[in-house]
Design an enzyme around this catalytic site. Structure first.
Site, PDB file in Angstrom:
ATOM      1  N   SER A 157       0.835  -1.209   0.000  1.00 43.41           N
ATOM      2  CA  SER A 157       0.000   0.000   0.000  1.00 43.41           C
ATOM      3  C   SER A 157       0.865   1.252   0.000  1.00 43.41           C
ATOM      4  CB  SER A 157      -0.937   0.001   1.218  1.00 43.41           C
ATOM      5  OG  SER A 157      -0.221  -0.281   2.397  1.00 43.41           O
ATOM      6  N   ASP A 198       5.576  -7.116   2.503  1.00 45.35           N
ATOM      7  CA  ASP A 198       4.797  -7.583   1.357  1.00 45.35           C
ATOM      8  C   ASP A 198       5.692  -7.937   0.179  1.00 45.35           C
ATOM      9  OD1 ASP A 198       2.061  -7.804   1.709  1.00 45.35           O
ATOM     10  OD2 ASP A 198       1.667  -5.678   1.335  1.00 45.35           O
ATOM     11  N   LYS A 258       4.636 -11.467   3.257  1.00 49.39           N
ATOM     12  CA  LYS A 258       3.207 -11.668   3.002  1.00 49.39           C
ATOM     13  C   LYS A 258       3.009 -11.710   1.497  1.00 49.39           C
ATOM     14  CE  LYS A 258      -0.105  -8.368   3.659  1.00 49.39           C
ATOM     15  NZ  LYS A 258      -0.624  -8.164   2.290  1.00 49.39           N
ATOM     16  N   GLU A 299      -0.189 -12.437  -1.673  1.00 49.25           N
ATOM     17  CA  GLU A 299      -1.631 -12.495  -1.930  1.00 49.25           C
ATOM     18  C   GLU A 299      -1.987 -13.756  -2.711  1.00 49.25           C
ATOM     19  OE1 GLU A 299      -2.991  -8.846  -3.751  1.00 49.25           O
ATOM     20  OE2 GLU A 299      -2.115  -7.612  -2.165  1.00 49.25           O
ATOM     21  N   GLU A 328      -9.219  -9.798   3.881  1.00 44.97           N
ATOM     22  CA  GLU A 328      -9.575  -8.422   3.532  1.00 44.97           C
ATOM     23  C   GLU A 328     -10.945  -8.373   2.878  1.00 44.97           C
ATOM     24  OE1 GLU A 328      -6.590  -6.015   1.611  1.00 44.97           O
ATOM     25  OE2 GLU A 328      -8.021  -4.409   1.165  1.00 44.97           O
TER      26      GLU A 328
HETATM   27  O1  KIV Z   1      -0.413  -3.453   1.665  1.00 46.30           O
HETATM   28  C1  KIV Z   1      -1.117  -3.398   2.668  1.00 46.30           C
HETATM   29  O2  KIV Z   1      -1.197  -2.367   3.347  1.00 46.30           O
HETATM   30  C2  KIV Z   1      -1.883  -4.583   3.045  1.00 46.30           C
HETATM   31  C3  KIV Z   1      -2.856  -4.441   4.170  1.00 46.30           C
HETATM   32  C4  KIV Z   1      -4.042  -3.725   3.689  1.00 46.30           C
HETATM   33  C5  KIV Z   1      -3.203  -5.748   4.761  1.00 46.30           C
HETATM   34  O3  KIV Z   1      -1.736  -5.597   2.460  1.00 46.30           O
END
Ligand code: KIV
Length: 279
Positions: free
Chosen positions: A50, A88, A118, A120, A186
């Protein structure tokens, strides 16, 4: 255990062990000062992709690169001592297959010091998650609304209503079976989030999901009121710092234009009043 009672950051296994216990607290961060502010209050801090939207003004997370994630990951790491750091994997860095995912996950962890990555995806990412976990990389999964797939999902819509519920449930089971230590849910209906939380053995981290999840996460710029391009229903604004910052900037601009700033206390005399005083 509360973050303030800890002496060191929890590991992925510590987070996994929180299943069904006290809620896991997390926020995103992208900079050292913000990471410092949340270190004593969060169990883990996510360097989320994000960052592309909230700090770089991108229209989606698709343009975020490995280099951006590494730079922000290194900044966040400098601000954390008590909270775990999760980072991420950006769009395009893991979807080709397990080997590509391993190469990039290992780079993210080695160059930032993150304790986990993390990524997706659900059923379609299970083999990749298994491959990473077997090779020493703790993985947090992210299912339901997966923003990197916005173009195939047709927008940032709630995922898992009606017949779609079985698909999201299958994703949750698949990532848990593959060895993920936790899973972000989410924008899924509350009852489905509760069902998943009851059924899977790993902690669920909700964002637009349910207070019944094992933990919650929000994008920090959303909850502090810095990101105002739009506000999702699931965001609670705990402060309006964007408006406060703009008011401060407007006051500064007015004072510069009227020569009210700098005032006498902000400028320097020709001679120091006494030698010990700061000049
Ligand atoms: O990138 C991010 O901020 C996220 C959160 C919304 C979980 O993946």
């Amino acid at each position: 255990m509360s973050a303030t009672a800890r002496k060191t950051a929890p590991s992925a296994e510590d987070i996994r062990a929180r299943k069904g216990k006290t809620p896991i607290v997390s926020l995103t961060a992208y900079t050292t000062p913000m990471a410092r502010l949340m270190d004593a209050h969060c169990d883990f801090v996510l360097v989320g992709d994000s960052v592309g939207m909230v700090l770089h003004g991108l229209p989606s997370t698709l343009g975020v690169t490995m280099e951006m994630m590494i730079l922000h990951g290194q900044a966040v790491a400098r601000g954390l001592q008590l909270a775990m750091m999760v980072i991420d994997m950006p769009f395009g860095s893991y979807e080709e297959g397990p080997q590509q995912a391993f190469r990039n996950a290992a780079r993210l962890m080695a160059e930032t010091g993150a304790g986990a990555v993390k990524l997706e995806g659900g059923v379609e990412m299970a083999d990749t998650i298994r491959f990473l976990v077997a090779r020493g990389i703790p993985v947090m999964a992210h299912i339901g609304l997966t923003p990197q797939s916005v173009n195939t999902l047709g927008g940032y819509k709630v995922q898992g209503r009606d017949k779609q519920a079985a698909t999201v449930m299958a994703d949750a089971r698949a990532v848990a079976d593959a060895g993920a230590f936790s899973v972000v849910l989410e924008k899924v209906p509350q009852s489905l989030a509760d069902q998943i939380t009851a059924e899977v053995v790993i902690p669920t981290i909700g964002i637009g999901a349910s207070a019944g999840c094992d933990g919650q996460i929000l994008v920090v710029d959303d909850m502090l009121g810095f990101f105002t391009a739009f506000k999702a229903k699931f965001v609670k604004r705990y402060a309006d710092l964007g408006a406060e910052a703009e008011a401060a900037i407007a006051t500064y601009a007015a004072e510069v234009r009227t020569r009210a700033f700098p005032a006498a206390e902000h400028v320097f005399a020709d001679q120091s009043p006494n030698k010990s005083a700061k000049t």
